[in-house]
Design a protein around this motif. Structure first.
Motif, PDB file in Angstrom:
ATOM      1  N   ARG A   1     -11.524  -2.577  -2.455  1.00 26.68           N
ATOM      2  CA  ARG A   1     -11.045  -1.590  -2.093  1.00 26.68           C
ATOM      3  C   ARG A   1     -10.278  -0.563  -3.517  1.00 26.68           C
ATOM      4  N   ASP A   2     -10.747  -1.324  -4.793  1.00 24.99           N
ATOM      5  CA  ASP A   2     -10.456  -0.856  -6.197  1.00 24.99           C
ATOM      6  C   ASP A   2      -9.177  -0.608  -6.236  1.00 24.99           C
ATOM      7  N   ARG A   3      -8.029  -1.424  -5.602  1.00 23.80           N
ATOM      8  CA  ARG A   3      -6.966  -0.794  -6.134  1.00 23.80           C
ATOM      9  C   ARG A   3      -6.624  -1.578  -7.730  1.00 23.80           C
ATOM     10  N   THR A   4      -5.382  -0.750  -8.159  1.00 17.33           N
ATOM     11  CA  THR A   4      -4.978  -1.901  -9.158  1.00 17.33           C
ATOM     12  C   THR A   4      -3.434  -2.492  -8.778  1.00 17.33           C
ATOM     13  N   ILE A   5      -3.814  -3.346  -9.551  1.00 18.57           N
ATOM     14  CA  ILE A   5      -2.378  -5.027  -9.553  1.00 18.57           C
ATOM     15  C   ILE A   5      -1.008  -4.110  -8.608  1.00 18.57           C
ATOM     16  N   SER A   6      -0.653  -2.596  -9.303  1.00 14.45           N
ATOM     17  CA  SER A   6       0.215  -2.422  -8.609  1.00 14.45           C
ATOM     18  C   SER A   6       0.197  -1.832  -7.382  1.00 14.45           C
ATOM     19  N   GLU A   7      -0.480  -1.102  -7.204  1.00 18.70           N
ATOM     20  CA  GLU A   7      -1.393  -0.696  -6.241  1.00 18.70           C
ATOM     21  C   GLU A   7      -1.299  -1.583  -4.631  1.00 18.70           C
ATOM     22  N   ALA A   8      -1.300  -2.374  -5.082  1.00 16.77           N
ATOM     23  CA  ALA A   8      -1.866  -3.742  -4.140  1.00 16.77           C
ATOM     24  C   ALA A   8      -0.152  -4.785  -4.178  1.00 16.77           C
ATOM     25  N   ALA A   9       0.272  -4.360  -5.242  1.00 19.75           N
ATOM     26  CA  ALA A   9       1.636  -5.732  -5.249  1.00 19.75           C
ATOM     27  C   ALA A   9       2.572  -3.944  -3.914  1.00 19.75           C
ATOM     28  N   GLU A  10       2.637  -2.759  -4.253  1.00 20.27           N
ATOM     29  CA  GLU A  10       3.109  -2.548  -3.288  1.00 20.27           C
ATOM     30  C   GLU A  10       2.653  -2.264  -1.647  1.00 20.27           C
ATOM     31  N   ILE A  11       1.168  -2.217  -1.582  1.00 18.97           N
ATOM     32  CA  ILE A  11       0.647  -2.130   0.096  1.00 18.97           C
ATOM     33  C   ILE A  11       1.062  -3.597   0.175  1.00 18.97           C
ATOM     34  N   LEU A  12       1.180  -4.801  -0.088  1.00 25.50           N
ATOM     35  CA  LEU A  12       1.382  -5.972   0.324  1.00 25.50           C
ATOM     36  C   LEU A  12       3.037  -6.567  -0.026  1.00 25.50           C
ATOM     37  N   GLY A  13       3.650  -5.613   0.123  1.00 26.05           N
ATOM     38  CA  GLY A  13       5.164  -5.652  -0.459  1.00 26.05           C
ATOM     39  C   GLY A  13       5.704  -6.917  -0.988  1.00 26.05           C
ATOM     40  N   ILE A  14       4.607  -7.660  -2.081  1.00 26.62           N
ATOM     41  CA  ILE A  14       4.745  -8.287  -3.242  1.00 26.62           C
ATOM     42  C   ILE A  14       5.089  -7.789  -4.553  1.00 26.62           C
ATOM     43  N   PRO A  15       6.171  -8.545  -5.517  1.00 23.24           N
ATOM     44  CA  PRO A  15       5.996  -8.191  -7.232  1.00 23.24           C
ATOM     45  C   PRO A  15       4.295  -8.137  -7.523  1.00 23.24           C
ATOM     46  N   PRO A  16       4.465  -7.523  -8.443  1.00 23.35           N
ATOM     47  CA  PRO A  16       2.907  -7.049  -9.340  1.00 23.35           C
ATOM     48  C   PRO A  16       2.732  -8.773  -9.902  1.00 23.35           C
ATOM     49  N   GLY A  17       3.668  -9.656 -10.530  1.00 20.13           N
ATOM     50  CA  GLY A  17       2.781 -10.675 -11.401  1.00 20.13           C
ATOM     51  C   GLY A  17       2.853 -12.013 -10.206  1.00 20.13           C
ATOM     52  N   THR A  18       2.927 -12.157  -9.179  1.00 23.86           N
ATOM     53  CA  THR A  18       2.729 -12.357  -7.637  1.00 23.86           C
ATOM     54  C   THR A  18       1.648 -12.346  -7.399  1.00 23.86           C
TER      55      THR A  18
END
Length: 181
Positions: A141-158
């Motif tokens: 889906r070509d999303r950044t780490i931060s965008e994926a973290a927000e969508i998945l509801g987990i921290p960017p490090g995870t």
């Protein structure tokens, strides 16, 4: 040189033919050497230019002044214009090439790409849900780490950690299937 051409002949056609024959004998060689320089030493093209120049001299024989220096200048001018026209024609038209043999042509059918996509999709299904989700969000889906973290509801490090281990597992699965090297 061409001084003997000033006399009158019985027939205008015979006179023109004789003048052209003498013209070619006396000026054909020097004109060819001159034109070869203009054509980039292309002998075939230079011979065509000389031939066309002589034909034009024959067509205009009644109007030409047959003094050697004047006829030489006329021949050079006509030959130069023929070369220029040839260059313009060549630059305006794509270069002709031989069509490839039908047996030798490859036709892209997309089967290789489709097969690869099926193998990757199958390998993705074999991953854990956590790894598959982060790979889907970031790569597919070509999303950044931060965008994926927000969508998945987990921290960017995870997301970064799961992405690292998910890609590693995916490579291993593809290698086992003989796809990745």
């Amino acid at each position: 040189m061409l001084g003997h051409l000033d006399g009158r002949f019985e027939s205008a056609d015979a006179e023109a033919e004789h003048r052209i024959a003498v013209l070619y004998q006396e000026f054909g060689g020097p004109l060819l050497r001159h034109v070869r320089k203009s054509t980039g030493n292309d002998l075939q093209w230079a011979e065509d230019v000389v031939q066309e120049t002589i034909v034009r001299a024959w067509r205009n024989s009644a109007r030409l002044q047959w003094e050697p220096s004047l006829i030489w200048a006329w021949l050079l001018t006509v030959a130069r214009r023929i070369v220029i026209d040839g260059r313009r024609r060549r630059s305006a038209r794509p270069q002709e090439v031989e069509p490839p043999e039908v047996d030798m042509m490859s036709v892209p059918d997309g089967s290789e790409r489709a097969l690869s996509a099926m193998v990757v999709a199958d390998a993705l299904r074999s991953l854990s849900e956590e790894h598959r989700e982060v790979i889907e969000q970031t790569y597919l889906r070509d999303r950044t780490i931060s965008e994926a973290a927000e969508i998945l509801g987990i921290p960017p490090g995870t997301v970064k950690s799961r992405l690292y281990y998910g890609i590693r597992a995916l490579r291993e699965l593809l290698r086992d299937k003989g796809v990745a090297g």
